[in-house]
Write a protein that holds these residues in place. Structure first.
Motif, PDB file in Angstrom:
ATOM      1  N   SER A   1      42.770  37.617  22.210  1.00 51.74           N
ATOM      2  CA  SER A   1      41.360  37.861  21.893  1.00 51.74           C
ATOM      3  C   SER A   1      41.054  37.609  20.417  1.00 51.74           C
ATOM      4  O   SER A   1      39.981  37.119  20.068  1.00 51.74           O
ATOM      5  CB  SER A   1      40.998  39.309  22.257  1.00 51.74           C
TER       6      SER A   1
ATOM      7  N   ARG B   1      36.763  40.790  30.165  1.00 48.15           N
ATOM      8  CA  ARG B   1      36.781  41.680  29.021  1.00 48.15           C
ATOM      9  C   ARG B   1      37.772  42.801  29.247  1.00 48.15           C
ATOM     10  O   ARG B   1      37.893  43.334  30.357  1.00 48.15           O
ATOM     11  CB  ARG B   1      35.391  42.259  28.798  1.00 48.15           C
TER      12      ARG B   1
ATOM     13  N   HIS C   1      35.494  32.714  29.426  1.00 45.14           N
ATOM     14  CA  HIS C   1      36.724  33.448  29.108  1.00 45.14           C
ATOM     15  C   HIS C   1      37.241  34.160  30.342  1.00 45.14           C
ATOM     16  O   HIS C   1      36.615  34.131  31.411  1.00 45.14           O
ATOM     17  CB  HIS C   1      36.496  34.442  27.957  1.00 45.14           C
TER      18      HIS C   1
ATOM     19  N   VAL D   1      39.236  38.959  26.575  1.00 50.64           N
ATOM     20  CA  VAL D   1      38.650  39.248  25.267  1.00 50.64           C
ATOM     21  C   VAL D   1      38.243  40.722  25.211  1.00 50.64           C
ATOM     22  O   VAL D   1      38.135  41.393  26.240  1.00 50.64           O
ATOM     23  CB  VAL D   1      37.432  38.343  24.997  1.00 50.64           C
ATOM     24  N   ASN D   2      38.032  41.197  23.992  1.00 50.08           N
ATOM     25  CA  ASN D   2      37.636  42.605  23.834  1.00 50.08           C
ATOM     26  C   ASN D   2      36.143  42.713  23.513  1.00 50.08           C
ATOM     27  O   ASN D   2      35.421  41.703  23.475  1.00 50.08           O
ATOM     28  CB  ASN D   2      38.487  43.282  22.748  1.00 50.08           C
TER      29      ASN D   2
END
Length: 447
Positions: free
Chosen positions: A385, A438, A435, A413-414
């Motif tokens: 991320s 999350r 992506h 990803v964050n």
């Protein structure tokens, strides 16, 4: 003396043969019918007693001498005296005239060997083996008429040796290569800017065919030219230990690409190759493009500051698309233009291993940049991320960015990335980012 009489006989033999029929009846009467050999001993042709075949001269009052220097008072000699002389001339006795002549020569040789004397003291001198190679280097410098480099003598046993700007020249490089053939301690060698030219490059290539310890070599800015490149390419077909080679700034023309391509196709041990700051153009790009497609060992390649454009740029891009091992490629300062950028965009759709690509200063127009950006995919890479966040932040800081799509497939990803994504969309409303979802992370609630 036996040797003297034998030599006198051989020197007069030709004259005796020529005067074979000189003797007359009057001469025989003058000799009083004397016989030079007793009746009990048969007379042989050209023998000592055969006066028919020898010239006899008067040497004084009532004395006669034959060619042997022997003097006769009355013309008669005892048979025992002749036999004694024959035995002496035979050295070992027995045999005919031919055998006696051969044995006489052997006696001369034997006497010469026995009497041989010399002031030289012949001793078995054993030199100690110099494992450092310093002795060989000094002797090589004397042979090539150059001054030994004291720095090299002090550090030739180090694992890393940097000798840039020493002005070695072709002859100095040849001398340097001699001890390096058997050097087992040196692993990294930097000889940048030493004006070694093609001859010096060839000497280093021959050295590397034997040395199996050096792994990194920098020969940049040495004016190697085509001759040096040819020798080094031939070396790469045999050497299996070199992993890094720098040939930048050597004036390598298009004609060297063919030799380098053969080396890149066959050698799978070389990982880093720097060909920047040379004069390779479109023809070289086309040849090297095919070699890149087939190479299975190289991880980093630099072709920066060359003249690759047009068809050469397209061929390189196609080679990049087929390569699955290259991690870093530098094509800056070439002139790829629109066609090169478009071809690279297509190649990046197929290539999922390249991590770093430098195409700065290549006269790429806006259309080419857009087509190139459409091909950028970063999915399935361990950039995590934080890596995705850094790329997105770079786009946000570049207000002239033409990026329209980023593919971070399978990379989670964050929340920080999600917040940045929303901020970037305010500036670039057409950008689309993909992506892998999350990550739900605990965030400290705001007070």
């Amino acid at each position: 003396m036996v040797v003297g009489k034998k030599l006198a006989k051989e020197s007069l033999l030709a004259a005796v043969l020529e005067d074979d029929d000189v003797e007359t009846d009057s001469e025989r009467e003058l000799l009083g019918g004397t016989r030079s050999r007793p009746p009990s001993r048969p007379r042989k042709t050209f023998s000592r007693g055969g006066v028919d075949h020898q010239t006899v001269t008067r040497s004084g009052s009532g004395r006669y001498s034959n060619p042997e220097g022997m003097v006769s008072d009355g013309g008669e000699r005892k048979a025992e005296e002749w036999e004694e002389e024959d035995d002496e001339e035979g050295c070992e006795g027995g045999g005919g005239d031919g055998d006696r002549q051969e044995k006489g020569r052997e006696c001369v040789i034997a006497a010469a060997e026995e009497n041989y004397d010399t002031d030289l003291e012949l001793e078995d001198v054993r030199k100690t083996y110099d494992s450092t190679g310093q002795t060989w280097y000094v002797e090589a410098c004397r042979m090539f008429n150059v001054v030994p480099v004291s720095y090299f003598l002090r550090h030739m046993q180090d694992t890393e040796l940097a000798m840039m700007h020493h002005g070695l020249g072709p002859q100095g490089t040849k001398a340097l290569a001699v001890p390096l053939v058997t050097n087992t301690s040196l692993l990294k060698l930097n000889l940048r800017d030493n004006w070694m030219e093609g001859m010096g490059g060839a000497a280093m290539a021959e050295m590397l065919k034997e040395n199996c310890y050096i792994t990194e070599l920098d020969l940049g800015e040495n004016r190697l030219g085509e001759h040096g490149a040819l020798a080094l390419s031939s070396m790469l077909l045999e050497n299996t230990t070199l992993v890094s080679l720098n040939l930048s700034g050597n004036g390598l023309p298009d004609s060297t690409a063919q030799h380098l391509a053969q080396a890149l196709t066959s050698n799978n041990k070389l990982e880093t190759l720097d060909l920047s700051h040379n004069t390779m153009g479109d023809a070289a790009g086309e040849i090297l493009g095919h070699a890149i497609a087939e190479n299975t060992g190289m991880r980093s390649l630099s072709l920066a500051w060359n003249c690759i454009r047009g068809k050469g740029a397209v061929a390189l891009a196609k080679g990049l698309g087929a390569n699955i091992f290259l991690r870093t490629l530098d094509l800056s300062y070439n002139g790829l233009g629109k066609d090169g950028a478009v071809a690279l965009g297509h190649a990046l759709k197929d290539n999922n291993t390249l991590e770093e690509l430098n195409i700065s200063n290549n006269r790429i127009p806006p259309e080419g940049a857009i087509r190139f950006a459409m091909g950028l995919k970063m999915g399935r890479n361990p950039i995590q991320s934080s890596g995705c966040y850094g790329l997105l932040k770079a786009i946000q800081d570049n207000l002239k960015s033409a990026m329209e799509s980023l593919d971070f497939s399978d990379i989670t990803v964050n929340q920080d990335f999600e917040d940045l994504y929303i901020a970037v969309m305010d500036v670039f409303p057409n950008i689309r980012i993909k992506h892998g979802g999350r990550i739900e992370t605990f965030r400290k609630p705001k007070a």
